[in-house]
Design a protein around this motif. Structure first.
Motif, PDB file in Angstrom:
ATOM      1  N   LEU A   3      49.041  44.844  44.110  1.00 16.00           N
ATOM      2  CA  LEU A   3      47.748  44.292  43.717  1.00 16.00           C
ATOM      3  C   LEU A   3      46.854  45.426  43.247  1.00 16.00           C
ATOM      4  CD1 LEU A   3      45.652  42.040  43.464  1.00 16.00           C
ATOM      5  CD2 LEU A   3      45.095  42.419  45.887  1.00 16.00           C
ATOM      6  N   TYR A   4      46.520  45.403  41.969  1.00 16.63           N
ATOM      7  CA  TYR A   4      45.572  46.363  41.406  1.00 16.63           C
ATOM      8  C   TYR A   4      44.194  45.741  41.544  1.00 16.63           C
ATOM      9  CZ  TYR A   4      49.455  48.909  39.319  1.00 16.63           C
ATOM     10  OH  TYR A   4      50.596  49.649  39.124  1.00 16.63           O
ATOM     11  N   TYR A   5      43.278  46.493  42.120  1.00 14.84           N
ATOM     12  CA  TYR A   5      41.952  45.958  42.410  1.00 14.84           C
ATOM     13  C   TYR A   5      40.884  47.006  42.125  1.00 14.84           C
ATOM     14  CZ  TYR A   5      41.395  48.921  46.502  1.00 14.84           C
ATOM     15  OH  TYR A   5      41.243  50.005  47.321  1.00 14.84           O
TER      16      TYR A   5
ATOM     17  N   ALA B 146      39.721  37.684  46.483  1.00 13.89           N
ATOM     18  CA  ALA B 146      40.383  36.402  46.756  1.00 13.89           C
ATOM     19  C   ALA B 146      41.900  36.562  46.815  1.00 13.89           C
ATOM     20  CB  ALA B 146      39.996  35.373  45.710  1.00 13.89           C
ATOM     21  N   VAL B 147      42.460  37.302  45.880  1.00 17.65           N
ATOM     22  CA  VAL B 147      43.904  37.519  45.864  1.00 17.65           C
ATOM     23  C   VAL B 147      44.313  38.355  47.075  1.00 17.65           C
ATOM     24  CG1 VAL B 147      45.846  38.460  44.551  1.00 17.65           C
ATOM     25  CG2 VAL B 147      43.927  37.381  43.355  1.00 17.65           C
ATOM     26  N   HIS B 148      43.524  39.360  47.404  1.00 17.26           N
ATOM     27  CA  HIS B 148      43.792  40.220  48.558  1.00 17.26           C
ATOM     28  C   HIS B 148      43.825  39.398  49.849  1.00 17.26           C
ATOM     29  CE1 HIS B 148      42.559  44.161  50.814  1.00 17.26           C
ATOM     30  NE2 HIS B 148      43.614  43.594  51.334  1.00 17.26           N
ATOM     31  N   VAL B 149      42.848  38.543  50.044  1.00 19.12           N
ATOM     32  CA  VAL B 149      42.785  37.702  51.241  1.00 19.12           C
ATOM     33  C   VAL B 149      43.988  36.763  51.288  1.00 19.12           C
ATOM     34  CG1 VAL B 149      41.499  35.825  52.350  1.00 19.12           C
ATOM     35  CG2 VAL B 149      40.290  37.846  51.504  1.00 19.12           C
TER      36      VAL B 149
ATOM     37  N   LEU C 230      50.069  48.114  31.716  1.00 18.01           N
ATOM     38  CA  LEU C 230      50.266  46.847  32.430  1.00 18.01           C
ATOM     39  C   LEU C 230      49.287  45.782  31.956  1.00 18.01           C
ATOM     40  CD1 LEU C 230      50.677  48.144  36.093  1.00 18.01           C
ATOM     41  CD2 LEU C 230      52.471  47.203  34.620  1.00 18.01           C
ATOM     42  N   ASN C 231      48.060  46.204  31.685  1.00 12.86           N
ATOM     43  CA  ASN C 231      47.010  45.266  31.304  1.00 12.86           C
ATOM     44  C   ASN C 231      46.107  45.915  30.257  1.00 12.86           C
ATOM     45  OD1 ASN C 231      45.155  43.259  31.108  1.00 12.86           O
ATOM     46  ND2 ASN C 231      44.360  43.442  33.173  1.00 12.86           N
ATOM     47  N   PRO C 232      46.418  45.744  28.975  1.00 16.03           N
ATOM     48  CA  PRO C 232      45.639  46.366  27.915  1.00 16.03           C
ATOM     49  C   PRO C 232      44.165  45.984  27.927  1.00 16.03           C
ATOM     50  CG  PRO C 232      47.692  45.491  27.041  1.00 16.03           C
ATOM     51  CD  PRO C 232      47.570  45.020  28.470  1.00 16.03           C
ATOM     52  N   ARG C 233      43.819  44.840  28.513  1.00 18.93           N
ATOM     53  CA  ARG C 233      42.414  44.437  28.593  1.00 18.93           C
ATOM     54  C   ARG C 233      41.648  45.255  29.624  1.00 18.93           C
ATOM     55  NH1 ARG C 233      42.719  38.156  29.250  1.00 18.93           N
ATOM     56  NH2 ARG C 233      40.519  38.221  28.782  1.00 18.93           N
ATOM     57  N   GLY C 234      42.370  45.864  30.563  1.00 19.42           N
ATOM     58  CA  GLY C 234      41.741  46.740  31.549  1.00 19.42           C
ATOM     59  C   GLY C 234      41.010  46.040  32.670  1.00 19.42           C
ATOM     60  N   SER C 235      41.158  44.738  32.781  1.00 23.35           N
ATOM     61  CA  SER C 235      40.443  44.003  33.823  1.00 23.35           C
ATOM     62  C   SER C 235      41.266  43.937  35.112  1.00 23.35           C
ATOM     63  CB  SER C 235      40.122  42.587  33.340  1.00 23.35           C
ATOM     64  OG  SER C 235      41.319  41.919  32.992  1.00 23.35           O
ATOM     65  N   VAL C 236      40.605  43.613  36.189  1.00 23.03           N
ATOM     66  CA  VAL C 236      41.258  43.411  37.481  1.00 23.03           C
ATOM     67  C   VAL C 236      40.853  42.039  38.000  1.00 23.03           C
ATOM     68  CG1 VAL C 236      41.461  45.833  38.130  1.00 23.03           C
ATOM     69  CG2 VAL C 236      39.379  44.615  38.692  1.00 23.03           C
TER      70      VAL C 236
ATOM     71  N   GLY D  52      58.129  42.876  38.645  1.00 22.15           N
ATOM     72  CA  GLY D  52      57.969  43.412  37.294  1.00 22.15           C
ATOM     73  C   GLY D  52      57.146  42.568  36.349  1.00 22.15           C
ATOM     74  N   LYS D  53      56.809  41.347  36.775  1.00 22.86           N
ATOM     75  CA  LYS D  53      55.997  40.456  35.945  1.00 22.86           C
ATOM     76  C   LYS D  53      54.529  40.660  36.304  1.00 22.86           C
ATOM     77  CE  LYS D  53      55.227  35.795  34.489  1.00 22.86           C
ATOM     78  NZ  LYS D  53      55.741  34.494  34.267  1.00 22.86           N
ATOM     79  N   VAL D  54      53.689  40.792  35.286  1.00 20.55           N
ATOM     80  CA  VAL D  54      52.261  41.040  35.497  1.00 20.55           C
ATOM     81  C   VAL D  54      51.489  39.724  35.378  1.00 20.55           C
ATOM     82  CG1 VAL D  54      50.237  42.255  34.630  1.00 20.55           C
ATOM     83  CG2 VAL D  54      52.464  43.387  34.610  1.00 20.55           C
ATOM     84  N   LEU D  55      50.755  39.404  36.443  1.00 20.80           N
ATOM     85  CA  LEU D  55      49.855  38.254  36.429  1.00 20.80           C
ATOM     86  C   LEU D  55      48.440  38.790  36.363  1.00 20.80           C
ATOM     87  CD1 LEU D  55      51.560  36.222  39.270  1.00 20.80           C
ATOM     88  CD2 LEU D  55      51.826  35.907  36.829  1.00 20.80           C
ATOM     89  N   ARG D  56      47.669  38.344  35.402  1.00 23.16           N
ATOM     90  CA  ARG D  56      46.341  38.877  35.168  1.00 23.16           C
ATOM     91  C   ARG D  56      45.241  37.930  35.641  1.00 23.16           C
ATOM     92  NH1 ARG D  56      49.431  40.050  30.678  1.00 23.16           N
ATOM     93  NH2 ARG D  56      49.665  42.270  30.297  1.00 23.16           N
ATOM     94  N   GLU D  57      44.149  38.518  36.085  1.00 24.33           N
ATOM     95  CA  GLU D  57      42.916  37.835  36.443  1.00 24.33           C
ATOM     96  C   GLU D  57      43.168  36.624  37.334  1.00 24.33           C
ATOM     97  OE1 GLU D  57      40.268  37.470  33.088  1.00 24.33           O
ATOM     98  OE2 GLU D  57      41.276  39.128  32.108  1.00 24.33           O
TER      99      GLU D  57
END
Length: 67
Positions: free
Chosen positions: A5-7, A15-18, A46-52, A59-64
């Motif tokens: 989890l990148y935060y 929310a994802v952390h909890v 991993l995330n060109p938009r740079g958001s967390v 290996g699969k990236v789930l964003r926002e």
């Protein structure tokens, strides 16, 4: 299975952390400085938009919100 989890403090990552803690998932927290200039190039791959948050699952990236 281990999640990553990148935060960043002060973002909607909590929310994802909890949720990961509540379900007893094995995960690694990775703090990302979203105000850094220049940004972390490995993170931007991993995330060109740079958001967390982003959650990496097998290996699969789930964003926002999808994280």
């Amino acid at each position: 299975m281990t999640y990553q989890l990148y935060y960043a403090p002060g973002t909607c990552s909590l929310a994802v952390h909890v949720l990961l803690r509540e379900v007893g998932a094995n995960f690694e927290l990775i703090k990302e400085d979203i105000k850094a200039n220049p940004r972390n190039s490995e993170y931007l791959k991993l995330n060109p938009r740079g958001s967390v948050p982003i959650l990496v699952v097998d290996g699969k990236v789930l964003r926002e919100g999808a994280a």
